[in-house]
Design a protein around this motif. Structure first.
Motif, PDB file in Angstrom:
ATOM      1  N   SER A 109       0.832  -1.206   0.000  1.00 25.72           N
ATOM      2  CA  SER A 109       0.000   0.000   0.000  1.00 25.72           C
ATOM      3  C   SER A 109       0.869   1.260   0.000  1.00 25.72           C
ATOM      4  CB  SER A 109      -0.948   0.002   1.200  1.00 25.72           C
ATOM      5  OG  SER A 109      -0.275   0.308   2.413  1.00 25.72           O
ATOM      6  N   LEU A 110       2.015   1.212   0.679  1.00 25.30           N
ATOM      7  CA  LEU A 110       2.914   2.373   0.700  1.00 25.30           C
ATOM      8  C   LEU A 110       3.545   2.600  -0.674  1.00 25.30           C
ATOM      9  CD1 LEU A 110       4.748   1.870   4.132  1.00 25.30           C
ATOM     10  CD2 LEU A 110       2.742   3.277   3.630  1.00 25.30           C
ATOM     11  N   ILE A 111       3.953   1.503  -1.330  1.00 24.02           N
ATOM     12  CA  ILE A 111       4.546   1.626  -2.673  1.00 24.02           C
ATOM     13  C   ILE A 111       3.563   2.313  -3.616  1.00 24.02           C
ATOM     14  CG2 ILE A 111       5.325   0.336  -4.696  1.00 24.02           C
ATOM     15  CD1 ILE A 111       6.444  -1.797  -2.782  1.00 24.02           C
ATOM     16  N   HIS A 112       2.322   1.855  -3.601  1.00 18.56           N
ATOM     17  CA  HIS A 112       1.319   2.438  -4.497  1.00 18.56           C
ATOM     18  C   HIS A 112       0.954   3.856  -4.061  1.00 18.56           C
ATOM     19  CE1 HIS A 112      -0.264  -1.498  -6.529  1.00 18.56           C
ATOM     20  NE2 HIS A 112       1.048  -1.389  -6.567  1.00 18.56           N
ATOM     21  N   ASP A 113       0.931   4.111  -2.757  1.00 15.95           N
ATOM     22  CA  ASP A 113       0.602   5.442  -2.239  1.00 15.95           C
ATOM     23  C   ASP A 113       1.645   6.480  -2.669  1.00 15.95           C
ATOM     24  OD1 ASP A 113      -1.191   7.022  -0.710  1.00 15.95           O
ATOM     25  OD2 ASP A 113       0.221   7.062   0.946  1.00 15.95           O
ATOM     26  N   ASP A 114       2.904   6.036  -2.848  1.00 15.16           N
ATOM     27  CA  ASP A 114       3.991   6.950  -3.219  1.00 15.16           C
ATOM     28  C   ASP A 114       4.027   7.264  -4.713  1.00 15.16           C
ATOM     29  OD1 ASP A 114       4.953   7.157  -0.625  1.00 15.16           O
ATOM     30  OD2 ASP A 114       6.345   5.480  -0.841  1.00 15.16           O
ATOM     31  N   LEU A 115       3.295   6.523  -5.523  1.00 11.86           N
ATOM     32  CA  LEU A 115       3.368   6.670  -6.991  1.00 11.86           C
ATOM     33  C   LEU A 115       2.956   8.075  -7.446  1.00 11.86           C
ATOM     34  CD1 LEU A 115       1.808   3.241  -7.990  1.00 11.86           C
ATOM     35  CD2 LEU A 115       4.175   3.958  -8.421  1.00 11.86           C
ATOM     36  N   PRO A 116       3.445   8.501  -8.610  1.00 12.87           N
ATOM     37  CA  PRO A 116       3.051   9.814  -9.136  1.00 12.87           C
ATOM     38  C   PRO A 116       1.539  10.001  -9.231  1.00 12.87           C
ATOM     39  CG  PRO A 116       4.916   8.964 -10.358  1.00 12.87           C
ATOM     40  CD  PRO A 116       4.486   7.850  -9.440  1.00 12.87           C
ATOM     41  N   ALA A 117       0.810   8.943  -9.510  1.00  9.31           N
ATOM     42  CA  ALA A 117      -0.647   9.055  -9.623  1.00  9.31           C
ATOM     43  C   ALA A 117      -1.330   9.242  -8.275  1.00  9.31           C
ATOM     44  CB  ALA A 117      -1.213   7.807 -10.306  1.00  9.31           C
ATOM     45  N   ASP A 137       9.919  16.092  12.467  1.00  8.83           N
ATOM     46  CA  ASP A 137      11.272  16.305  11.962  1.00  8.83           C
ATOM     47  C   ASP A 137      11.498  15.378  10.761  1.00  8.83           C
ATOM     48  OD1 ASP A 137      13.976  16.270  11.438  1.00  8.83           O
ATOM     49  OD2 ASP A 137      14.580  16.319  13.544  1.00  8.83           O
ATOM     50  N   PRO A 138      11.700  15.921   9.563  1.00 11.69           N
ATOM     51  CA  PRO A 138      11.870  15.064   8.369  1.00 11.69           C
ATOM     52  C   PRO A 138      13.000  14.053   8.522  1.00 11.69           C
ATOM     53  CG  PRO A 138      11.555  17.349   7.726  1.00 11.69           C
ATOM     54  CD  PRO A 138      11.711  17.346   9.225  1.00 11.69           C
ATOM     55  N   GLU A 139      14.063  14.409   9.235  1.00 13.22           N
ATOM     56  CA  GLU A 139      15.190  13.478   9.396  1.00 13.22           C
ATOM     57  C   GLU A 139      14.776  12.268  10.222  1.00 13.22           C
ATOM     58  OE1 GLU A 139      18.968  14.845  10.611  1.00 13.22           O
ATOM     59  OE2 GLU A 139      19.016  16.530   9.224  1.00 13.22           O
ATOM     60  N   LYS A 140      14.008  12.494  11.276  1.00 14.04           N
ATOM     61  CA  LYS A 140      13.551  11.376  12.107  1.00 14.04           C
ATOM     62  C   LYS A 140      12.485  10.551  11.397  1.00 14.04           C
ATOM     63  CE  LYS A 140      14.545  13.541  16.558  1.00 14.04           C
ATOM     64  NZ  LYS A 140      13.985  14.101  17.805  1.00 14.04           N
ATOM     65  N   MET A 141      11.639  11.221  10.599  1.00 15.90           N
ATOM     66  CA  MET A 141      10.541  10.510   9.941  1.00 15.90           C
ATOM     67  C   MET A 141      10.999   9.780   8.690  1.00 15.90           C
ATOM     68  SD  MET A 141       7.256  13.015  10.284  1.00 15.90           S
ATOM     69  CE  MET A 141       7.937  14.317   9.261  1.00 15.90           C
ATOM     70  N   GLY A 142      12.122  10.239   8.079  1.00 17.64           N
ATOM     71  CA  GLY A 142      12.592   9.618   6.850  1.00 17.64           C
ATOM     72  C   GLY A 142      11.769   9.993   5.642  1.00 17.64           C
ATOM     73  N   LYS A 143      11.007  11.076   5.750  1.00 20.33           N
ATOM     74  CA  LYS A 143      10.211  11.570   4.622  1.00 20.33           C
ATOM     75  C   LYS A 143       9.944  13.046   4.856  1.00 20.33           C
ATOM     76  CE  LYS A 143       5.843  10.093   6.740  1.00 20.33           C
ATOM     77  NZ  LYS A 143       4.624   9.251   6.574  1.00 20.33           N
ATOM     78  N   ALA A 144       9.490  13.707   3.802  1.00 22.11           N
ATOM     79  CA  ALA A 144       9.284  15.143   3.892  1.00 22.11           C
ATOM     80  C   ALA A 144       8.108  15.480   4.799  1.00 22.11           C
ATOM     81  CB  ALA A 144       9.046  15.716   2.503  1.00 22.11           C
ATOM     82  N   ALA A 145       8.195  16.640   5.453  1.00 21.10           N
ATOM     83  CA  ALA A 145       7.061  17.160   6.225  1.00 21.10           C
ATOM     84  C   ALA A 145       6.382  18.259   5.411  1.00 21.10           C
ATOM     85  CB  ALA A 145       7.550  17.721   7.566  1.00 21.10           C
ATOM     86  N   ASP A 204       2.935  10.928  -5.067  1.00 22.96           N
ATOM     87  CA  ASP A 204       4.142  11.331  -5.800  1.00 22.96           C
ATOM     88  C   ASP A 204       5.278  11.716  -4.845  1.00 22.96           C
ATOM     89  OD1 ASP A 204       5.781  11.806  -7.940  1.00 22.96           O
ATOM     90  OD2 ASP A 204       4.979  13.794  -8.392  1.00 22.96           O
ATOM     91  N   ASP A 205       5.591  10.793  -3.924  1.00 16.82           N
ATOM     92  CA  ASP A 205       6.655  11.051  -2.946  1.00 16.82           C
ATOM     93  C   ASP A 205       7.995  10.507  -3.433  1.00 16.82           C
ATOM     94  OD1 ASP A 205       5.506  12.501  -0.794  1.00 16.82           O
ATOM     95  OD2 ASP A 205       4.381  10.711  -0.239  1.00 16.82           O
ATOM     96  N   ASP A 206       9.069  11.174  -3.013  1.00 16.42           N
ATOM     97  CA  ASP A 206      10.431  10.768  -3.406  1.00 16.42           C
ATOM     98  C   ASP A 206      11.110   9.911  -2.357  1.00 16.42           C
ATOM     99  OD1 ASP A 206      10.083  12.283  -5.677  1.00 16.42           O
ATOM    100  OD2 ASP A 206      11.122  14.045  -4.875  1.00 16.42           O
ATOM    101  N   LEU A 207      10.723  10.066  -1.096  1.00 11.27           N
ATOM    102  CA  LEU A 207      11.382   9.355   0.007  1.00 11.27           C
ATOM    103  C   LEU A 207      10.368   8.557   0.813  1.00 11.27           C
ATOM    104  CD1 LEU A 207      13.864  11.991   1.488  1.00 11.27           C
ATOM    105  CD2 LEU A 207      14.473   9.917   0.225  1.00 11.27           C
TER     106      LEU A 207
END
Length: 315
Positions: free
Chosen positions: A84-92, A250-258, A95-98
C-alpha cells in the motif's frame, strides 16, 4: 520505560527483529537476481516501525497463548502494508520521493516495476497464509488460516484500506473548501468524513492486525471483540498523530518530507481542529483504547505500552 515499568523500546526492538527475520526468510525464497524481487525487497526491508506485525504478536501474547502462531499473519500484514505504501507513493497518488529515508520504489526502479512490486507483495501475502508451514513453525490450524485470509482481505480491500485511499484522493477537493463561502461542509461534517476515511484507510488494517493475533491463537470471541475495539481507537489515534507529524515532525527522524499534506491541500485533523486540539483528540482516543482492554491481565501490558507509544512517537 513506561509508568508501569514495561520497557516498550526493548519490546519493539525485539519483536521488530523477529518479524524482520521472518520477512528475510520469505524474501530468500525468491531469486534475488530478478528486478521485481529487488524492488520488493527494497521497500519491504527498508526498516519501518513494523507496528502492524508487532500488534499481532502482542495481541496473541495478551490472550496468553504462543505468539509464534501469529507470525504468518504478522508477516502477511506487513507485506500488504508495504504494497500500500509503494502504491501510495506513486506519481498518480502522492508522488513522494522518500520513504523510510530511502528513495521510493518508483524512484529507485521505475513506475511500472513499483506497481508490480506492490502487486507481488499483496498476492504473496495470501500465499504465505495458505502455505505457512514452508517457513513457520508452529502454524495455526487450516480453518484458522482460512479465517485469517478472509479477515485480512476484508480489511485491505474495497470495504477497508483501498476504499479509504479512494476517499482520501477525493477529499483533496473538500479540503480546499474549508472556511470558504459556499463550501461543501462545515467543520463537523468534514471531521465526520475524515474519521470515516481513516477508519477505512488506516484503521481497518490496524484492527485486522490486533484481531489477527487473537484469531491466530484461537481466542474466544469476546476477547477478539475487545481487541477489535482497542484497534479501532488505536488506528484513529495513529492517523491523527501521522497528520500532526506531517505538520510538526522532523523530516530526518521521519525519513520523509514534512508539510506535504498542506502543500496538497489535503484534508487532515490539524487542518480542521488545529494542532493542539488534534493532540488532545489523539490522547482521548488512546484513553478509550486502554479502557477496552481493562479486563485483560498484565500480559496485555505490551498493548497498553504500544497505545501510549503511538501518541508520543516522533516518526
Amino acid at each position: 520505560m513506561s509508568e508501569s515499568g514495561f520497557d516498550i523500546t526493548a519490546f519493539l526492538t525485539t519483536h521488530q527483529q523477529r518479524v524482520n527475520e521472518c520477512l528475510e526468510r520469505i524474501m530468500a525464497s525468491f531469486d534475488p537476481k530478478k528486478e521485481l524481487v529487488q524492488a520488493m525487497g527494497h521497500s519491504l526491508m527498508a526498516g519501518g516501525k513494523r507496528l502492524r506485525p508487532v500488534l499481532a504478536v502482542a495481541s496473541a501474547r495478551a490472550c496468553g497463548k504462543d505468539d509464534r502462531l501469529a507470525l504468518p499473519a504478522a508477516c502477511a500484514l506487513e507485506m500488504i502494508h508495504t504494497y500500500s505504501l509503494i502504491h501510495d507513493d506513486l506519481p498518480a497518488m502522492d508522488d513522494d520521493d522518500l520513504r523510510r529515508g530511502k528513495p521510493t520504489c518508483h524512484k529507485k526502479f521505475s513506475e511500472p516495476t513499483a506497481i508490480l512490486a506492490g502487486d507481488a507483495l499483496l498476492t504473496h501475502a495470501f500465499f504465505i497464509l495458505c502455505h505457512p508451514q514452508d517457513l513457520f513453525d508452529p502454524v495455526p490450524e487450516p480453518e484458522i488460516l482460512l479465517e485469517l485470509g478472509g479477515l485480512i482481505a476484508s480489511a485491505a480491500g474495497v470495504n477497508g484500506m483501498v476504499e479509504g485511499q479512494m476517499l482520501d484522493m477525493q477529499s483533496e477537493s473538500l479540503a480546499i473548501d474549508v472556511g470558504s463561502d459556499g463550501g461543501k461542509g462545515n467543520k463537523k461534517d468534514l471531521l465526520t468524513h475524515l474519521i470515516h476515511m481513516h477508519e477505512l484507510k488506516t484503521g481497518q488494517m490496524i484492527v485486522a492486525s490486533v484481531t489477527a493475533g487473537a484469531v491466530s491463537v484461537g481466542s474466544p470471541q469476546q476477547r477478539i471483540s475487545d481487541l477489535a475495539a482497542y484497534g479501532t481507537y488505536l488506528g484513529l489515534a495513529f492517523q491523527v498523530m501521522d497528520d500532526i507529524l506531517n505538520v510538526a515532525g522532523d523530516p530526518e527522524k521521519m525519513g520523509k518530507a514534512a508539510g506535504s499534506d498542506l502543500q496538497r491541500d489535503k484534508l487532515t485533523f490539524p487542518a480542521i481542529l488545529g494542532l493542539e486540539q488534534s493532540r488532545i483528540y489523539a490522547g482521548q482516543l488512546i484513553d478509550q483504547a486502554l479502557e477496552t482492554i481493562d479486563r485483560f491481565d498484565d500480559q496485555a501490558d505490551p498493548l497498553r505500552a504500544i497505545a501510549r507509544y503511538v501518541i508520543t512517537r516522533d516518526r
